[in-house]
Design a protein around this motif. Structure first.
Motif, PDB file in Angstrom:
ATOM      1  N   MET A   1       8.846  18.837   8.171  1.00  0.00           N
ATOM      2  CA  MET A   1       9.169  17.979   7.044  1.00  0.00           C
ATOM      3  C   MET A   1      10.418  18.552   6.366  1.00  0.00           C
ATOM      4  SD  MET A   1       6.789  16.822   3.810  1.00  0.00           S
ATOM      5  CE  MET A   1       5.476  16.132   4.753  1.00  0.00           C
ATOM      6  N   ASN A   2      11.398  17.700   6.148  1.00  0.00           N
ATOM      7  CA  ASN A   2      12.633  18.187   5.547  1.00  0.00           C
ATOM      8  C   ASN A   2      12.503  18.269   4.024  1.00  0.00           C
ATOM      9  OD1 ASN A   2      13.154  15.664   4.454  1.00  0.00           O
ATOM     10  ND2 ASN A   2      14.332  14.991   6.224  1.00  0.00           N
ATOM     11  N   LYS A   3      13.508  18.832   3.394  1.00  0.00           N
ATOM     12  CA  LYS A   3      13.506  19.092   1.953  1.00  0.00           C
ATOM     13  C   LYS A   3      13.406  17.792   1.146  1.00  0.00           C
ATOM     14  CE  LYS A   3      15.903  22.070  -1.265  1.00  0.00           C
ATOM     15  NZ  LYS A   3      17.030  22.957  -1.478  1.00  0.00           N
ATOM     16  N   LYS A   4      14.116  16.746   1.604  1.00  0.00           N
ATOM     17  CA  LYS A   4      14.109  15.465   0.896  1.00  0.00           C
ATOM     18  C   LYS A   4      12.721  14.826   0.951  1.00  0.00           C
ATOM     19  CE  LYS A   4      16.775  11.245   0.512  1.00  0.00           C
ATOM     20  NZ  LYS A   4      17.845  10.427   1.056  1.00  0.00           N
ATOM     21  N   SER A   5      12.051  14.929   2.091  1.00  0.00           N
ATOM     22  CA  SER A   5      10.703  14.371   2.246  1.00  0.00           C
ATOM     23  C   SER A   5       9.701  15.098   1.363  1.00  0.00           C
ATOM     24  CB  SER A   5      10.263  14.447   3.712  1.00  0.00           C
ATOM     25  OG  SER A   5      11.100  13.672   4.523  1.00  0.00           O
ATOM     26  N   LYS A   6       9.854  16.415   1.253  1.00  0.00           N
ATOM     27  CA  LYS A   6       8.951  17.204   0.400  1.00  0.00           C
ATOM     28  C   LYS A   6       9.104  16.800  -1.072  1.00  0.00           C
ATOM     29  CE  LYS A   6       8.586  21.311   3.291  1.00  0.00           C
ATOM     30  NZ  LYS A   6       8.905  22.730   3.427  1.00  0.00           N
ATOM     31  N   LYS A   7      10.356  16.608  -1.500  1.00  0.00           N
ATOM     32  CA  LYS A   7      10.596  16.199  -2.883  1.00  0.00           C
ATOM     33  C   LYS A   7       9.984  14.821  -3.155  1.00  0.00           C
ATOM     34  CE  LYS A   7      14.784  18.792  -3.985  1.00  0.00           C
ATOM     35  NZ  LYS A   7      16.195  18.695  -4.371  1.00  0.00           N
ATOM     36  N   MET A   8      10.134  13.921  -2.176  1.00  0.00           N
ATOM     37  CA  MET A   8       9.576  12.573  -2.325  1.00  0.00           C
ATOM     38  C   MET A   8       8.053  12.639  -2.409  1.00  0.00           C
ATOM     39  SD  MET A   8      10.167   9.409  -2.715  1.00  0.00           S
ATOM     40  CE  MET A   8      11.741   8.919  -2.108  1.00  0.00           C
ATOM     41  N   LEU A   9       7.423  13.470  -1.576  1.00  0.00           N
ATOM     42  CA  LEU A   9       5.969  13.619  -1.585  1.00  0.00           C
ATOM     43  C   LEU A   9       5.490  14.177  -2.922  1.00  0.00           C
ATOM     44  CD1 LEU A   9       3.291  13.431  -0.074  1.00  0.00           C
ATOM     45  CD2 LEU A   9       3.738  15.708   0.843  1.00  0.00           C
ATOM     46  N   VAL A  10       6.187  15.187  -3.430  1.00  0.00           N
ATOM     47  CA  VAL A  10       5.831  15.780  -4.724  1.00  0.00           C
ATOM     48  C   VAL A  10       5.965  14.725  -5.827  1.00  0.00           C
ATOM     49  CG1 VAL A  10       6.551  17.473  -6.462  1.00  0.00           C
ATOM     50  CG2 VAL A  10       6.342  18.162  -4.069  1.00  0.00           C
ATOM     51  N   ALA A  11       7.032  13.940  -5.809  1.00  0.00           N
ATOM     52  CA  ALA A  11       7.238  12.903  -6.826  1.00  0.00           C
ATOM     53  C   ALA A  11       6.131  11.854  -6.763  1.00  0.00           C
ATOM     54  CB  ALA A  11       8.607  12.252  -6.642  1.00  0.00           C
ATOM     55  N   VAL A  12       5.739  11.446  -5.571  1.00  0.00           N
ATOM     56  CA  VAL A  12       4.670  10.462  -5.416  1.00  0.00           C
ATOM     57  C   VAL A  12       3.351  11.026  -5.921  1.00  0.00           C
ATOM     58  CG1 VAL A  12       3.288   9.199  -3.710  1.00  0.00           C
ATOM     59  CG2 VAL A  12       5.779   9.195  -3.541  1.00  0.00           C
TER      60      VAL A  12
END
Length: 140
Positions: free
Chosen positions: A1-12
């Protein structure tokens, strides 16, 4: 999982937690019938609302042991003084829609004298309640 996907998951996930917290608080308030922002505030009568030391110092010897609260409740008008900063605070809470509860360890005998004295001094009507299990004063 890339950095952008992790940020999106945390935001969700944070968004989900926020929505569920708001929903749960809303349902809890609805269930309890509470009104957010309205406080239940309690004040003790003796030496918080009233400077009542002189009443207790002047109890006749035959009414001291045990304390005759029926006698005490009838003497406040003559011997007790309102503590003005507390009175101002009570009026502030009352005028801003909060629930006020007056608390006393005094027994209920002749409590209507105390309720009238407090009502007159605080400037609003008190509902006096007394029964064998639970005695006290509450604001109407």
């Amino acid at each position: 999982m890339n950095k952008k996907s992790k940020k999106m998951l945390v935001a969700v996930l944070l968004g989900f937690l926020l929505v569920t917290t708001i929903y749960n608080n809303w349902k809890l308030n609805e269930t309890l019938g509470s009104n957010p922002g309205i406080l239940n505030v309690g004040f003790d009568v003796d030496d918080t609302i009233l400077f009542s030391r002189d009443v207790f110092l002047n109890i006749p010897k035959d009414k001291r042991n045990p304390t005759d609260y029926g006698w005490v409740n009838m003497q406040d008008e003559k011997l007790s003084l309102f503590i003005e900063p507390t009175v101002e605070l009570i009026k502030y809470f009352k005028n801003n829609g909060h629930n006020i509860f007056l608390i006393t360890a005094r027994s209920g005998e002749n409590g209507h004298y105390l309720a009238k004295f407090l009502s007159d001094g605080l400037g609003f009507c008190l509902l006096y309640t007394s029964d064998a299990a639970d005695e006290g004063l509450g604001v109407d």
